[in-house]
Scaffold this active site. Sequence first.
Site, PDB file in Angstrom:
ATOM      1  N   GLN B 147       0.839  -1.197   0.000  1.00 58.00           N
ATOM      2  CA  GLN B 147       0.000   0.000   0.000  1.00 58.00           C
ATOM      3  C   GLN B 147       0.877   1.251   0.000  1.00 58.00           C
ATOM      4  O   GLN B 147       1.931   1.304   0.614  1.00 58.00           O
ATOM      5  CB  GLN B 147      -0.991   0.016   1.183  1.00 58.00           C
ATOM      6  CG  GLN B 147      -0.345  -0.005   2.552  1.00 58.00           C
ATOM      7  CD  GLN B 147      -1.355   0.208   3.688  1.00 58.00           C
ATOM      8  OE1 GLN B 147      -2.499   0.579   3.464  1.00 58.00           O
ATOM      9  NE2 GLN B 147      -0.919  -0.006   4.915  1.00 58.00           N
ATOM     10  N   ASN B 150       2.705   2.943   3.030  1.00 58.71           N
ATOM     11  CA  ASN B 150       4.062   2.576   3.445  1.00 58.71           C
ATOM     12  C   ASN B 150       5.123   3.223   2.550  1.00 58.71           C
ATOM     13  O   ASN B 150       6.194   3.584   3.018  1.00 58.71           O
ATOM     14  CB  ASN B 150       4.236   1.049   3.406  1.00 58.71           C
ATOM     15  CG  ASN B 150       3.309   0.330   4.370  1.00 58.71           C
ATOM     16  OD1 ASN B 150       2.379  -0.348   3.962  1.00 58.71           O
ATOM     17  ND2 ASN B 150       3.529   0.504   5.666  1.00 58.71           N
ATOM     18  N   TYR B 265      -5.119   5.725  15.562  1.00 62.30           N
ATOM     19  CA  TYR B 265      -4.719   6.365  14.314  1.00 62.30           C
ATOM     20  C   TYR B 265      -4.256   7.801  14.537  1.00 62.30           C
ATOM     21  O   TYR B 265      -3.446   8.320  13.772  1.00 62.30           O
ATOM     22  CB  TYR B 265      -5.831   6.268  13.264  1.00 62.30           C
ATOM     23  CG  TYR B 265      -5.770   4.921  12.591  1.00 62.30           C
ATOM     24  CD1 TYR B 265      -4.860   4.690  11.572  1.00 62.30           C
ATOM     25  CD2 TYR B 265      -6.546   3.857  13.028  1.00 62.30           C
ATOM     26  CE1 TYR B 265      -4.740   3.443  10.983  1.00 62.30           C
ATOM     27  CE2 TYR B 265      -6.431   2.604  12.446  1.00 62.30           C
ATOM     28  CZ  TYR B 265      -5.522   2.401  11.419  1.00 62.30           C
ATOM     29  OH  TYR B 265      -5.383   1.169  10.850  1.00 62.30           O
ATOM     30  N   HIS B 422     -11.947   3.960   9.711  1.00 61.65           N
ATOM     31  CA  HIS B 422     -11.554   3.165  10.873  1.00 61.65           C
ATOM     32  C   HIS B 422     -12.526   3.313  12.045  1.00 61.65           C
ATOM     33  O   HIS B 422     -12.236   2.891  13.158  1.00 61.65           O
ATOM     34  CB  HIS B 422     -10.130   3.509  11.294  1.00 61.65           C
ATOM     35  CG  HIS B 422      -9.113   3.040  10.297  1.00 61.65           C
ATOM     36  ND1 HIS B 422      -8.942   1.719  10.000  1.00 61.65           N
ATOM     37  CD2 HIS B 422      -8.238   3.720   9.509  1.00 61.65           C
ATOM     38  CE1 HIS B 422      -7.998   1.591   9.068  1.00 61.65           C
ATOM     39  NE2 HIS B 422      -7.561   2.791   8.742  1.00 61.65           N
TER      40      HIS B 422
END
Lengths: 745, 745
Positions: B147, B150, B265, B422
Amino acid sequence: MQKKIIQILGLATLGVLLTFCSQKEKSDKNQPKLSLTAQGVEQIKKDMGKYPLFEKSFATLVKETNLDMNLGINVPIPKDPAGGYTHNRHKQNYITMYGAGIIYQLTGEQKYADYVTQMLLEYAKMYPTLGYHPVDKSYARGRLFWQQLNDAVWLVYTSQAYDFIKGQLSEEDKKIIEKDLLLAHANFLSIESTHVFNLIHNHGVWAASAVGMAGYAMNNDELVQRALYGVKVDDSVEDKNPKGFFAQLDLLFSPDGYYTEGPYYQRYALLPYIMFAQAIDNNNPEYEIFEYRDQILRKAVEATLQLTHSDGKLIPFNDALKNMTYKAPELINAVDIIYNKFPEEKGLLGVAIEQDRVIVNQAGLKVAKAIAEGEAQPFKRISIELRDGVEGNNGAVGILRSDDSKEATSAIMKYASQGMGHGHFDRLAIMLHDNGNEILSDYGAARYVNVEYKHGGRYLPENKTWAKQTVAHNTVVMDETTQFEANVKAADLVSAERWFFSANDDDQISIMSGKENNAYGTANAQRTVALIHGNELFDHSIVIDVFKIKDDKKHTYDLPYYYKGQLIHTNVDYVNYTTQRETMGDSYGYQHLWKEAKGEPSGETMQTVWKNDGRFYTITTEAKPNDEIFFTSIGANDPEFSLRNEKGFMFRRTNTAETTFVNVIEAHGNKNFDTELVENQVGMVSGVKTLIDNDNYTLIQIDTRKDKSLTLAIANIINDKSANHTVTANNKEYSWQGTYFLFED
Amino acid sequence: MQKKIIQILGLATLGVLLTFCSQKEKSDKNQPKLSLTAQGVEQIKKDMGKYPLFEKSFATLVKETNLDMNLGINVPIPKDPAGGYTHNRHKQNYITMYGAGIIYQLTGEQKYADYVTQMLLEYAKMYPTLGYHPVDKSYARGRLFWQQLNDAVWLVYTSQAYDFIKGQLSEEDKKIIEKDLLLAHANFLSIESTHVFNLIHNHGVWAASAVGMAGYAMNNDELVQRALYGVKVDDSVEDKNPKGFFAQLDLLFSPDGYYTEGPYYQRYALLPYIMFAQAIDNNNPEYEIFEYRDQILRKAVEATLQLTHSDGKLIPFNDALKNMTYKAPELINAVDIIYNKFPEEKGLLGVAIEQDRVIVNQAGLKVAKAIAEGEAQPFKRISIELRDGVEGNNGAVGILRSDDSKEATSAIMKYASQGMGHGHFDRLAIMLHDNGNEILSDYGAARYVNVEYKHGGRYLPENKTWAKQTVAHNTVVMDETTQFEANVKAADLVSAERWFFSANDDDQISIMSGKENNAYGTANAQRTVALIHGNELFDHSIVIDVFKIKDDKKHTYDLPYYYKGQLIHTNVDYVNYTTQRETMGDSYGYQHLWKEAKGEPSGETMQTVWKNDGRFYTITTEAKPNDEIFFTSIGANDPEFSLRNEKGFMFRRTNTAETTFVNVIEAHGNKNFDTELVENQVGMVSGVKTLIDNDNYTLIQIDTRKDKSLTLAIANIINDKSANHTVTANNKEYSWQGTYFLFED
């Protein structure tokens, strides 16, 4: 120094200290004389304030004692079982009387002596009115408590409290307290209860110590002799059995200091031994009690400490509550008193530092002084085999340790005797501890001690139906039946056997092997457990576990492992019972296991991975045709939600007379919780297979992902370090000397 | 000082230090200039050895960097998903390059610069050959990683590593690295990936920071401007949406510094903000980036710290891994950089001490210096309401704390917005923490991050089917259906609402109340949670929990509580499904719950007791006719054994349009594991009942075993501190001022 102590104690106890220096000398020079002596008192007064740990421990004692004394004198008519108000109150009373007595000795402050005096007089008033305790749940009901055991503990402490304040009592009060309370209670615990008092059992030790302490406190030598040699009942043969404290020293510990009920009760049993021994040593030094039976008491204390993990928790086999540590008051007493007699044992000081408390008497002072003077050394946990049985002939408990760090791997096996009433049917069971955590665990006892909601704090029904059963342990179950068919008497008669034990710091292999020839009917079983450490192939240690069992008839053999942590992966083909769950069986503990999934090998090797606290564990199992594997959780048939719902897997082989379960457990990898990086989640061991397995030899080959392998050879019949062996497997010749060998390719 | 450091580092790194003093000055005075500046380097060299925490952190950095450098240069072709070798290797590469660059700056030792140079050249050789990563599982595939997220993180660190060693590169190498790697990758992450780069989202922040850092490192202002203001795509309306770093500062935090995805997060999102802000401040101080939006970055860091428990763990609502603490590298960076700009915030130093590490740059130096000079103060956790939404209008997360001790009781409620991708469907959910432990817990995320065995370390299917569903949270479920019928888009449009929040250290009551008018269709819900602390009736705190819900149609309402610990007692009449177990339902998460037992009230009050780590917890529930209670455990329909098998109970009311669930949770008693003594196992609360409950008012009376009671009055419609209210219940008149009041009888 006064200022310092005042800071610690706070202003509330300032009074204590102001009177400290102006105290009146009331006690004669022979009083006190039990755990704390008149000379000890003088020494402590002289050294007060010099040694931080002693200072702190005294401050804590004052604080705890004051806290309870503030509630006043409460001597309720006994009514409640364990955990209830009257139970807790009478327990707290002896603790507070004991504390107050010590404080009185060290400070001379009258209110502490008055508290003990009043309390004792209250007890003396009530005691003659008491019959048996109203709760009828014990083979030996007490008067103050539901079981006599607690009554004995009460007298051990109360005798000492009496000793501390006796010097300032009027003759009349002395007479009342001695006659109506101490002597009466001592007689109740001995003459009136010979079925407990003469027992070679932890209950008997408490009773003997209680009576002996009372004897010393009252200068009553008859009681002391009774404590030392037991009560003569009649002239029957039975009465010629050994009894009393000396017999209990002779018969309850093995020559290695192991107490057959296991670590949890060993910790508990030590206290009356140690306290009474201290009193004997103070009053009858000619007995040389601490030298008795080659220093059996020192050995017993050190064995208990070896039976702890690096976090201080006692290894929880047999009936055991799992949070018990070496910080228990019993072990604080034991460590201090043994160090006092054997000051060359500097490792005890390391334990005392962890305990963070010493007892307030001359022994605690000596420990605190030595710590302050920098003499402490870390207590070194070692690989050790503790033999069981009076002669050391009843098997053993073996502990293999990779090293003496906090993260060490330890493998423990019980190949000992049953362990009397608190023993479990767990012959050849193992436990594994690593990185400070239980990895393969023993359930311990099913009990919430002192939690009244849970059967009054007593053992739960599930202790018998689950915790003691074989299937609750990491050992083989035959035909879904408990060892000895769960017959305690049969199990008590015979023990497992030591085969070999070898552990040298220099070797990369430590190994132990035990045999069991009675628990499974006519079958013979042998388990060998090897710990490979310091081998650069592996991140940490690996454990090789070989369980061999053979009968002349066919059976079903189950080998369960209870693991701690989160299951991560398995390569077996399994069906997971995801919407409906049933039990593993109906009896012998199987009724308490939920069957979560059932599987079969997908190849020659089964591998299952779990994670515990940032480290991974992979168990690699040699698969055989028709092997079954079950994934289980504890908690079925548990109507009161009493069991801990822990997880296991179980390997099953059916319809075979003999088999060998071969498993390798590898600790590997790391998950860093701060960075979330994961290393080496795949273990190094890739397979395990049996090269040879017959009556004479077992050879196990462990393959790794690095094209290197290890082969463990075990001689099953000849146990001789100098014997030479040669066997051939897969056209390769293996030659070695001794009972085992590790080949590296 | 040299000797000291050598002791810390060991002989292996002696070379580092010998060259330390004789280093060549290669870098010009404007390089480095991102996270560590040339002036910072001078300052650190001058102060090296003075401040223990800095010294230790530097030694750790050297040790970690050397350890990985010893493995050589490895730049594999990208292949694996999260947790696999190439994933971990590329992650470790940027960490090690970054570390080596810093060490080079501080010691001048050439091998560190060479390492970074070689590694960068290897990457520059490989990069032009790469297409998308072969694992196609992300909406935004990267090149080096599965992804793009990263990939962005990689560039944030690698740009800095380049900045550290740029001064000693040949012009040719510089050109290759810039053109083929840094610029190419920055363009990939921005121009070629505008669907990520222009996002107002944590992925967008990382991308902006990566591109901006690369821009500063290469003196490429176009990249910096792109990072700050986003990529212009076309002239459509959509393109006029705010984008880039400033927009992300404007739109991703609430005015209180709360980040809508939640603490886990928020911790992660902070790093690119903070690192890039530091670089901006070093290069464009005229932006006054740390003053931007009323110091929004300082507020964001302090909000994150308030969202930790006393053990440092982040409060785990929404998608969250439960072991994440403020020791995470992101928060070490954040604390140091914010302290560097706001040195009046001495509580940050308290956190830095717990973190036990600082970043090796001028900010870390300043923190270590202040700690060494005794300026640290403990970080004070307070009761706080953190508003959600750009304008602070989208509800809030409320935290009530009894005090700022390690043992404090905290009650947390989420009455905020969904929290984007999230977020969980957990409107009005609560959590309870006490004595250092989770007591009523939120499941967090179903994920084993970086554990390849578990779906490559990604979110598990159970994250959606269980963890995000309403029934996985301590909040009401209507008709066994998730809030918003599990429609994320619908949930994202509307938030819960703040009703009132009040917490003063002087009051014995802290209280918060939130409303939710969208999640349950046409129904209106309000939850009020009060924390009573410092009241001498109770050992510790009690929490009063009033959940009121009303619709015009009849429904089934379930209120689950997930507790941590061992169930000890319940007074409900229940049937325990001890031999066969089924699930609680088929969908909306119910399929993951085993039905362990089902019960009904045995009287007007239901009480259930559990124990956690030596303390007891009793929940007292007002019973209504036909109430049902279920005892549950998580783990059904979990074919891969991925879920944690945690326990809960669930209160159910059926066939009613409106109802109010009234519960009181009391922390009480103590079990001492060393002495096994148990105190106050029976709680003080004996009953709870509703006196009044209508649209205007709710009055709840809590009875105790001491014949004293408390009555909590809540005004449900008028939220006015000066309003006067009077109501009559049971012939008694209750008058008070304000939105709530606690009466004591």
